[in-house]
Design a protein around this motif. Sequence first.
Motif, PDB file in Angstrom:
ATOM      1  N   ILE A 233       0.861  -1.195   0.000  1.00  0.00           N
ATOM      2  CA  ILE A 233       0.000   0.000   0.000  1.00  0.00           C
ATOM      3  C   ILE A 233       0.889   1.234   0.000  1.00  0.00           C
ATOM      4  O   ILE A 233       1.640   1.453   0.965  1.00  0.00           O
ATOM      5  CB  ILE A 233      -0.921   0.051   1.248  1.00  0.00           C
ATOM      6  CG1 ILE A 233      -1.637  -1.282   1.461  1.00  0.00           C
ATOM      7  CG2 ILE A 233      -1.855   1.249   1.207  1.00  0.00           C
ATOM      8  CD1 ILE A 233      -2.955  -1.434   0.829  1.00  0.00           C
ATOM      9  N   SER A 234       0.769   2.006  -1.061  1.00  0.00           N
ATOM     10  CA  SER A 234       1.464   3.300  -1.192  1.00  0.00           C
ATOM     11  C   SER A 234       2.962   3.216  -0.893  1.00  0.00           C
ATOM     12  O   SER A 234       3.557   4.202  -0.481  1.00  0.00           O
ATOM     13  CB  SER A 234       0.845   4.343  -0.254  1.00  0.00           C
ATOM     14  OG  SER A 234      -0.530   4.252  -0.201  1.00  0.00           O
TER      15      SER A 234
ATOM     16  N   ILE B 116       4.184   2.026   1.603  1.00  0.00           N
ATOM     17  CA  ILE B 116       4.343   2.231   3.053  1.00  0.00           C
ATOM     18  C   ILE B 116       4.255   0.897   3.801  1.00  0.00           C
ATOM     19  O   ILE B 116       5.047   0.625   4.691  1.00  0.00           O
ATOM     20  CB  ILE B 116       3.271   3.211   3.592  1.00  0.00           C
ATOM     21  CG1 ILE B 116       3.538   4.608   3.046  1.00  0.00           C
ATOM     22  CG2 ILE B 116       3.281   3.237   5.118  1.00  0.00           C
ATOM     23  CD1 ILE B 116       2.483   5.607   3.395  1.00  0.00           C
ATOM     24  N   ILE B 117       3.260   0.091   3.408  1.00  0.00           N
ATOM     25  CA  ILE B 117       3.100  -1.210   4.060  1.00  0.00           C
ATOM     26  C   ILE B 117       3.359  -2.304   3.032  1.00  0.00           C
ATOM     27  O   ILE B 117       2.853  -2.240   1.910  1.00  0.00           O
ATOM     28  CB  ILE B 117       1.665  -1.433   4.571  1.00  0.00           C
ATOM     29  CG1 ILE B 117       1.221  -0.317   5.499  1.00  0.00           C
ATOM     30  CG2 ILE B 117       1.555  -2.766   5.305  1.00  0.00           C
ATOM     31  CD1 ILE B 117      -0.178  -0.523   6.035  1.00  0.00           C
TER      32      ILE B 117
ATOM     33  N   TYR C  91       6.841  -2.078   7.479  1.00  0.00           N
ATOM     34  CA  TYR C  91       6.509  -0.666   7.246  1.00  0.00           C
ATOM     35  C   TYR C  91       7.763   0.079   6.803  1.00  0.00           C
ATOM     36  O   TYR C  91       8.851  -0.176   7.337  1.00  0.00           O
ATOM     37  CB  TYR C  91       5.947  -0.040   8.537  1.00  0.00           C
ATOM     38  CG  TYR C  91       4.589  -0.584   8.882  1.00  0.00           C
ATOM     39  CD1 TYR C  91       4.447  -1.826   9.483  1.00  0.00           C
ATOM     40  CD2 TYR C  91       3.430   0.133   8.584  1.00  0.00           C
ATOM     41  CE1 TYR C  91       3.199  -2.351   9.778  1.00  0.00           C
ATOM     42  CE2 TYR C  91       2.184  -0.374   8.875  1.00  0.00           C
ATOM     43  CZ  TYR C  91       2.068  -1.612   9.469  1.00  0.00           C
ATOM     44  OH  TYR C  91       0.832  -2.121   9.753  1.00  0.00           O
ATOM     45  N   SER C  92       7.589   0.988   5.862  1.00  0.00           N
ATOM     46  CA  SER C  92       8.763   1.703   5.334  1.00  0.00           C
ATOM     47  C   SER C  92       9.453   2.553   6.399  1.00  0.00           C
ATOM     48  O   SER C  92      10.586   2.977   6.221  1.00  0.00           O
ATOM     49  CB  SER C  92       8.358   2.579   4.144  1.00  0.00           C
ATOM     50  OG  SER C  92       7.393   3.510   4.556  1.00  0.00           O
ATOM     51  N   SER C  93       8.781   2.806   7.515  1.00  0.00           N
ATOM     52  CA  SER C  93       9.408   3.578   8.598  1.00  0.00           C
ATOM     53  C   SER C  93      10.478   2.759   9.312  1.00  0.00           C
ATOM     54  O   SER C  93      11.187   3.276  10.175  1.00  0.00           O
ATOM     55  CB  SER C  93       8.347   4.037   9.600  1.00  0.00           C
ATOM     56  OG  SER C  93       7.685   2.905  10.141  1.00  0.00           O
TER      57      SER C  93
END
Lengths: 411, 89
Positions: free
Chosen positions: B47-48, B50-51, B64-66
């Motif tokens: 998703i985007s 990000i996930i 998660y990209s974080s």
Amino acid sequence: MLNPQKIRKDFPILRRRINNYPLIYFDNAATTQKPKQVIAAIEGFYENHNANVHRAVHTLSQEASELYENAHEEVANFISANDMEEIIFVRGTTEAINLVAYAWGLRNLKSDDEVIVSLMEHHSNIVPWELLSKIGKFKIKYVNVNNDGTFNYEDFENKISKKTKIVCVSHVSNVSGVVNNVKTLAEVTHEHGALILVDGAQSVPHLPVNVKDSDVDFLAFSGHKMLGPTGIGVLYGKHEILEMMEPFQGGGEMIREVSFNSKLQRCSITWNDLPWKFEAGTPNIAGGIGLMEAVKYLRRIGMENIKRHECVLTEYAMQHLQKLPKAKIYGPREASAKCGIIPFGIGGLGSHDIALFLDNYGVMVRSGFHCAQPLHQIFKLQSSVRVSFYIYNIREEIDRFIEALKEIEQI
Amino acid sequence: MPAVDDYVARIEGTCGKEKDVIVIFKYGKKNEAIARILKKAKTKKSISGIIFEMTFKNFSFRVYSSGKAIFRSIKDKGELQALLFELLF
């Protein structure tokens, strides 16, 4: 009127970016951020006045003692206590409740007695009583919570009796934000000859709280949830009750005299005056001074203004959350019944997934049980996401939060 | 000797009935760690950017990209360490 844009300038941490997004801090029920005035007060104490309090004749100690006593007075005025003798500084709400449990409960609760605890309590207002009941053998009666998370007053009236010795209830639920009518609860409790202990961790930072008006016997709250530093909290107790109680912990500061009787080979001890009788050892002096500054800050804004601001934000966030197809808000739908806290979930997603996703956008929320597992059992939830607001939060932040949630709904 | 700690800063157990485990990768190594995991595991969905919803053997997890990952149904610390080792090396 509260001006959040002006307030935000006092909070250095709000200038931070997380994962390249401006920080949005919606975890205020866990702890709040600190304004520069509080940070400066702590720094100022260590730079200019640091010494141990009481029983020293030198200038620094007298300055530190005066500041520390002023902190008690400031807190007493904030909650409309009679005087600082009713204000005991502790580590936080948990220690305050444990103080009542062990210093009052251990000596006053017998095998036929009953303690009433609500099922919406934070674990810190359940576990001490469960632990103590194993020593004192008294019975704990749990008051039910309605399906919408509100306190079941009917069940409370059914369960309270002449056997009840103390009622332990939160003013505001740390999960649902539901505000309980502690004045009514205190009236009913006193009619039955019992005492009432109120967990004010989520109310004192957010609403005007007046202990004279509500007539509660004990009120526990934490400094770090109201702009103050961690490691400092407050137990308010009515003077006459505190006077009758034995100390919680033994050590320096809480005694007036310890004299050795050589014949008996024992020490006889007399206690210090209130509130020091309950503050054994060197206290968290800098924490107390930081808390005083936090209280001054909140008083300048006005507690009614803070309550109104959070209510507006809660209503705004709930309106937008309700429009998301997969989002479900737990607890009451009316913002007026709540206090700045919204628990919710997104269909098909775990609470930690939601929190991690929001973290990517710099939005800090809490996920899990929030130390209130029984309430989650009532809601039939594995866990929940909780957003909680404070004086520095603004509508634009809620807009960004909602936009991020729209994205996660695609999963 | 390569070690999971080369990439992992913290492992946090979560609060809640789900018993999820959150793995937080070292800030300076997170991109490398994510790249290695993306190479090894199968991406079910993204998703985007990000996930990343992933599977590896019988395990499902999200990265998660974080620089954080959430693992489900992990029995114990040993199982997680072994899984992370396989994913990272």
